[in-house]
Design a protein around this motif. Structure first.
Motif, mmCIF file in Angstrom:
data_model
loop_
_atom_site.group_PDB
_atom_site.id
_atom_site.type_symbol
_atom_site.label_atom_id
_atom_site.label_comp_id
_atom_site.label_asym_id
_atom_site.label_seq_id
_atom_site.Cartn_x
_atom_site.Cartn_y
_atom_site.Cartn_z
ATOM 1 N N PRO A 145 -0.426 0.230 -0.106
ATOM 2 C CA PRO A 145 -0.732 1.515 0.536
ATOM 3 C C PRO A 145 0.531 2.303 0.846
ATOM 4 C CG PRO A 145 -0.980 -0.270 2.112
ATOM 5 C CD PRO A 145 -0.721 -0.921 0.781
ATOM 6 N N ARG A 146 0.408 3.621 0.757
ATOM 7 C CA ARG A 146 1.545 4.478 1.113
ATOM 8 C C ARG A 146 1.634 4.691 2.622
ATOM 9 N NH1 ARG A 146 -0.069 9.540 -2.323
ATOM 10 N NH2 ARG A 146 -2.029 8.864 -1.377
ATOM 11 N N ARG A 172 6.631 0.436 4.976
ATOM 12 C CA ARG A 172 5.674 1.498 4.671
ATOM 13 C C ARG A 172 5.633 2.471 5.847
ATOM 14 N NH1 ARG A 172 4.345 2.567 -0.260
ATOM 15 N NH2 ARG A 172 6.604 2.319 -0.142
ATOM 16 N N HIS A 173 5.084 3.675 5.563
ATOM 17 C CA HIS A 173 4.921 4.661 6.630
ATOM 18 C C HIS A 173 3.738 4.243 7.502
ATOM 19 C CE1 HIS A 173 5.239 8.483 8.663
ATOM 20 N NE2 HIS A 173 3.961 8.753 8.410
ATOM 21 N N ARG A 208 -2.954 11.083 5.533
ATOM 22 C CA ARG A 208 -4.163 10.284 5.755
ATOM 23 C C ARG A 208 -3.878 8.833 5.366
ATOM 24 N NH1 ARG A 208 -9.475 9.313 3.201
ATOM 25 N NH2 ARG A 208 -11.115 9.702 4.753
ATOM 26 N N PRO A 209 -4.189 7.866 6.225
ATOM 27 C CA PRO A 209 -3.887 6.462 5.904
ATOM 28 C C PRO A 209 -4.698 5.973 4.705
ATOM 29 C CG PRO A 209 -4.316 6.751 8.257
ATOM 30 C CD PRO A 209 -4.729 8.019 7.592
ATOM 31 N N ASP A 210 -4.078 5.028 3.976
ATOM 32 C CA ASP A 210 -4.785 4.362 2.887
ATOM 33 C C ASP A 210 -5.505 3.119 3.373
ATOM 34 O OD1 ASP A 210 -3.826 6.198 0.942
ATOM 35 O OD2 ASP A 210 -1.895 5.175 0.985
ATOM 36 N N ALA A 271 -0.716 -7.580 8.830
ATOM 37 C CA ALA A 271 0.411 -6.936 8.150
ATOM 38 C C ALA A 271 0.723 -7.631 6.842
ATOM 39 C CB ALA A 271 1.626 -6.924 9.068
ATOM 40 N N GLU A 272 0.577 -8.955 6.784
ATOM 41 C CA GLU A 272 0.846 -9.694 5.547
ATOM 42 C C GLU A 272 -0.207 -9.412 4.484
ATOM 43 O OE1 GLU A 272 1.023 -13.722 6.703
ATOM 44 O OE2 GLU A 272 2.983 -13.563 7.716
ATOM 45 N N LYS A 273 -1.456 -9.138 4.923
ATOM 46 C CA LYS A 273 -2.525 -8.926 3.947
ATOM 47 C C LYS A 273 -2.526 -7.520 3.352
ATOM 48 C CE LYS A 273 -5.787 -12.347 5.754
ATOM 49 N NZ LYS A 273 -5.881 -13.103 4.491
#
Length: 529
Positions: A145-146, A172-173, A208-210, A271-273
């Motif tokens: 994800p961005r 990541r952002h 917008r979050p992924d 966070a790892e997944k």
């Protein structure tokens, strides 16, 4: 005797119903101003039209009515359900309208862990029956994800663990939506955060979050109750953005875990997944690049050897071009006769088209139209001659009948005069009037027919400015083709005739026409036709 019997008996005071109800209400509220009652909810039907809630609390031996006002019901952390054992806190009061007592509830909580687990199990079955936990509703988590959205407390250790783990694996952002993760308002804030991330537009000022991570540290069952609320579960199930649940420790299970697209045992595990390890990804990419380069070299060598083998099997240029050359020579020999035949065929088609065009040319069509018009003119002239002749005959017949009528009237007058000699003056006057009327009607009919004859005759046409042109033989000249230069013609107008001379190329201009003698226009009416 009657007055004495109406007096009250004894020293007991007299109460009205309202006074007695008020005294009981004050006594009960003073003795039980604030109580905690444990019992099972019975007769619960939800809020009524006013928003208030009415039900009963019961145990094995007794039952008490309970009321939750509308304002209190909206603030309750635990909502009442039929058959749920709860601990209700409130005050005891009475209701004078029914002569009953009741408890006005201010707060409500499950009676022990067993009741709370029963509540969660019933809620899980109900929401599962709606399909909110169905596996086919789950979405795939994006591989890289961005933007990552995190719903958690901004001051706890959870957000620091997530950011630290993301920094180690693949930076990541990250967007943090701060919420309370414990307390009465935590469920509403978490649901609003999930809906808020989904409401962000694509390409807006805020990315917008992924993927969304809903995270909280460990705690007791009561501490995690905000993530078991129905509003949170429905918000997680309705999220269009893939959602990862990371609430509590690995042994803690909440209802949001069932509705989420992926459950992580801890916030760090979440966070790892959601991101891979950057170093491992780069190593894998480098290995794939090397393997791709080697495969491309081997493919190029194999294709080059195959091309050489095919080139040796190909025939020479002369062998390839010999057959097309022969076909070209054969076509060249056949081309000239074919062109000649084609030209002759097109010439014949052109001749047929030319003949058709001549037949359809404007001159041919104009000549046919002129002939038709001339025929129509002759027919019209004959019709007019026949109409004039018939009208003349009708006028002559009318004159003859008028003469006969006059003669008959004179005879009738004479016979009537002889038959009535005693009244000669009256008979004479009556006969004269009848004769005058008959003569007037005949004259009117004769005038009408004369007017019709004059309108159909040639004088009316000539009076409108037309003229009749005749040649030396007296025949009518109907077109320019009948006149030749130097020819003398006679022109008849409404008041007479005069002669003219047709002008021609190189000839002297004609002399002024001398006026001819005037003839009676009606003498030769047939000349117009």
């Amino acid at each position: 005797m009657d007055s004495e019997s109406d007096k009250p008996v004894g020293n007991a005071p007299e109460w009205s119903v309202s006074d007695l109800s008020g005294a009981l209400k004050r006594t009960l509220e003073d003795a039980f101003g604030f109580v905690r009652v444990r019992g099972e909810i019975s007769g619960y039907r939800g809020p009524v039209g006013s928003g208030h809630v009415y039900f009963s609390l019961k145990d094995a031996n007794a039952k008490i009515d309970a009321v939750i006002w509308k304002g209190v019901f909206g603030r309750l952390k635990t909502r009442p359900q039929e058959g749920l054992e709860v601990i209700a806190t409130g005050k005891i009061t009475t209701f004078a309208g029914k002569s009953s007592y009741q408890i006005i509830i201010d707060s409500l909580e499950p009676a022990g862990i067993g009741a709370l687990m029963a509540l969660l199990e019933e809620r899980r079955r109900r929401l599962g029956a709606e399909g909110l936990f169905a596996p086919e509703r789950k979405q795939l988590i994006p591989y890289l994800p961005r933007v990552i959205g995190v719903v958690t407390s901004p001051t706890g250790a959870v957000i620091r663990d997530i950011l630290h783990r993301l920094e180690d694996r693949f930076p990541r952002h990250v967007l943090v939506w701060p919420v309370r993760v414990q307390g009465e308002t935590s469920a509403a804030e978490v649901a609003a955060a999930i809906a808020g991330f989904n409401a962000l537009p694509e390409g807006g000022r805020i990315p917008r979050p992924d993927v969304i991570i809903v995270a909280r540290g460990g705690g007791s069952l009561e501490d995690l109750m905000g993530f078991n609320e129905e509003v949170v579960v429905r918000a997680a199930a309705a999220s269009l953005i893939p959602l990862v649940s990371a609430v509590g420790h690995e042994t803690d299970v909440t209802l949001i875990d069932h509705a989420a697209d992926l459950r992580a045992p801890t916030p760090t595990g979440a966070a790892e997944k959601v991101v891979p390890v950057r170093a491992e990804l780069m190593a894998t990419l480098a290995d794939l690049s090397r393997r791709q380069a080697g495969a491309m070299r081997r493919l190029s060598d194999r294709r080059r050897s195959d091309l050489r083998a095919l080139a040796r099997a190909l025939p020479g240029p002369e062998a390839v071009l010999s057959a097309p050359r022969q076909r070209l020579d054969l076509a060249a020999t056949r081309l000239a006769p074919a062109l000649a035949r084609n030209a002759r065929a097109h010439e014949q088609q052109l001749g047929v088209a030319a003949r058709r065009l001549i037949d359809q040319s404007p001159r041919s069509r104009l000549a046919r139209l002129k002939a038709e018009i001339a025929g129509y003119g002759r027919v019209l002239a004959q019709a007019r001659m026949a109409a004039l002749a018939a009208e003349r005959r009708r006028i002559a017949e009318a004159r003859r009948r008028l003469d006969e009528l006059g003669e008959r009237s004179r005879r009738l007058f004479a016979s009537a005069l002889s038959a009535r000699a005693d009244k000669p003056e009256q008979l004479i006057a009556k006969a004269l009037r009848a004769f005058a009327q008959q003569v007037a009607r005949g004259r009117a009919s004769l005038d009408a027919r004369s007017s019709l004859l004059a309108s159909l005759g040639p004088d009316a046409v000539l009076a409108r400015g037309y003229a009749l042109v005749r040649d030396e033989a007296g025949a009518l000249v109907r077109g320019t083709g009948q006149a030749r230069p130097g020819q003398a013609l006679s022109v008849q107008v409404s008041d007479g005739r005069f002669g003219v001379l047709v002008a021609g190329g190189g000839e002297t201009p004609p002399r002024p026409a001398r006026p001819l003698r005037r003839e009676n226009p009606t003498a030769r009416q047939g000349d117009l036709f």
